[in-house]
Design an enzyme around this catalytic site. Structure first.
Site, mmCIF file in Angstrom:
data_model
loop_
_atom_site.group_PDB
_atom_site.id
_atom_site.type_symbol
_atom_site.label_atom_id
_atom_site.label_comp_id
_atom_site.label_asym_id
_atom_site.label_seq_id
_atom_site.Cartn_x
_atom_site.Cartn_y
_atom_site.Cartn_z
ATOM 1 N N TYR A 154 5.250 6.350 11.560
ATOM 2 C CA TYR A 154 5.913 5.079 10.998
ATOM 3 C C TYR A 154 6.294 5.606 9.373
ATOM 4 O O TYR A 154 5.645 6.252 8.858
ATOM 5 C CB TYR A 154 5.053 3.973 10.919
ATOM 6 C CG TYR A 154 5.754 2.456 9.926
ATOM 7 C CD1 TYR A 154 6.494 1.738 10.779
ATOM 8 C CD2 TYR A 154 5.614 2.719 8.773
ATOM 9 C CE1 TYR A 154 7.149 0.799 10.098
ATOM 10 C CE2 TYR A 154 6.107 1.409 8.085
ATOM 11 C CZ TYR A 154 6.926 0.537 8.744
ATOM 12 O OH TYR A 154 7.491 -0.437 8.030
ATOM 13 N N GLU A 194 13.831 1.351 7.778
ATOM 14 C CA GLU A 194 12.714 1.703 8.453
ATOM 15 C C GLU A 194 12.827 2.622 9.677
ATOM 16 O O GLU A 194 13.844 2.375 10.543
ATOM 17 C CB GLU A 194 12.005 0.351 9.178
ATOM 18 C CG GLU A 194 10.616 0.312 9.608
ATOM 19 C CD GLU A 194 10.080 -1.006 10.245
ATOM 20 O OE1 GLU A 194 9.223 -1.567 9.544
ATOM 21 O OE2 GLU A 194 10.800 -1.654 11.119
#
Ligand code: GDP
Ligand code: MN
Length: 388
Positions: free
Chosen positions: A108, A196
């Protein structure tokens, strides 16, 4: 403002973030062609402005053009329900067909603005591919953060620190550090509020790339990014919010409850929503009319609120400073006269020109429920909504 995954990937790729090859399709036949051009093995991904598509059946692996066509025909037109769409889901109009990656690890990576430090923060985690909110709640230590000084930008040692936290090998570290620099540049240049990548992957053939991408943009900076504004997809936005924007009411957010709120000031809007909840109700929206000394705008705002079929009562909570209560009162009166269905209105009015406002309402003869303070107003709105 939000954009689709394929659009976010195009932006990020232009800044040098590696992404899988792919193209979008709006028909299954087109998906088949793209799959063939990618060599057959591919991923078919629903393009909607919500995450969690994989779990909802909106991301399918295909091993041939036939399979890609079949997957696309299943996904296109479906009402895709994810934890971010609400129970009614979102209709899929476009799919992204991408080359399939031999994924080794799912990580992530994100940049966002940290309100507390008033700085961008880059976050990374080895627990990629899952909901980051869940990771943050269960294993907060698995999320690594570096705070970035906006003057100096993402310094190489900060990128290296995150690469180390992710447990990347030497060559992967080089690629990931470059990718982080590119991600940060895109975030800054485009005035994003969030960039993101979940998951950021390492592949079996030693590459590091963005398998998914999400970008949100600061609405207040869109005036200098016509190229971003051009990516807006109105179909993905709430129709009542679109309507509000077209009437110059930018602070309108639709919620799930049944009490509409007309408030001036974001802080007062928050307090109003809290008070409604405290009184056992649920707000139907967040509407901050700001200092609108314009009767038409008040009428427009109330009309938008009343158009929501869930709304059973409207709470008007105005503390007039620069905003004039008499203008708000006139707006309430005109809106109530125009309303097709009778929705009870509870008003708590205070501040500038309140006497004149009260007089206008009293003389109108309209059944506006009065409240002296916010607690009383919330309780009366909840009661009115229940009775309606
Ligand atoms: P989201 O569910 O909306 O966040 O959609 P993602 O783009 O993140 O895809 C969901 C999941 O599909 C990813 O976490 C991966 O596990 C899987 N996935 C997507 N593309 C590929 C791929 O090319 N290869 C492999 N092996 N898995 C993929
Ligand atoms: Mn994802």
């Amino acid at each position: 403002m939000k954009v689709h995954e394929f659009q976010a990937k195009q932006i990020l790729a232009a800044f040098g973030v590696p992404v899988p090859q792919g193209r979008t399709a709006t028909t299954a036949a087109e998906a088949r062609e793209i799959a063939a051009s990618l060599g057959g093995k591919c991923v078919v991904k629903a393009q909607i402005h919500a995450g969690g598509r994989g779990k909802g059946g909106g991301v399918k692996l295909a091993n041939s053009p036939d399979e890609a066509e079949q997957a696309a025909s299943q996904i296109l037109g479906m009402q895709l329900v994810t934890h971010q769409t609400g129970p009614e889901g979102q209709r899929v109009k476009t799919v992204l067909i991408e080359e399939q990656m031999a994924v080794e690890r799912e990580l992530y990576l994100a940049v966002l603005i940290d309100g507390a430090s008033a700085r961008p923060v880059m976050m990374a985690s080895a627990a990629g591919g899952m909901e980051i909110e869940e990771v943050a709640a269960k294993t907060p230590e698995a999320i690594h953060r570096v705070s970035i000084d906006p003057v100096t930008g993402l310094q190489p040692h900060l990128a290296r620190e995150l690469c180390f936290d992710l447990g990347l090998s030497g060559d992967e570290q080089k690629q990931a550090a470059k990718l982080m620099t590119a991600l940060y540049a895109a975030f800054i240049e485009k005035d994003a509020s969030l960039a993101e990548i979940n998951p950021l992957v390492t592949t079996k053939d030693g590459r590091v790339l963005a398998l998914d991408a999400k970008m949100n943009f600061d609405d207040n900076a869109l005036f200098r990014h016509a190229e971003v504004e051009a990516l807006r997809d109105r179909d993905e936005e709430d129709p009542s919010e679109v309507e509000a924007q077209s009437k110059g009411i930018s602070n309108f957010i639709k919620l799930e409850g049944n009490i509409g709120c007309l408030v001036n000031g974001a802080g007062l809007a928050m307090a109003t929503m809290d008070s409604i909840k405290l009184a056992g109700g649920e707000p139907a929206n967040f509407l901050d009319i700001a200092t609108a000394n314009d009767v038409t705008k008040v009428v427009d705002a109330l009309t938008i609120i009343a158009a929501d079929p869930n709304v059973r009562a409207i709470l008007v909570n105005i503390f007039g400073g620069m905003a004039r209560v008499d203008v708000i009162a006139e707006g309430i009166i005109q809106a109530q006269r125009q309303m097709e269905k009778a929705i009870p209105v509870v008003a708590r009015l205070a501040g500038t020109n309140v006497e004149e406002g009260e007089r206008l309402i009293n003389e109108s003869g309209l059944p506006v429920i009065r409240a002296a303070d916010l607690g009383e107003a919330a309780a009366k709105a909840v009661e009115a909504a229940r009775a309606a």
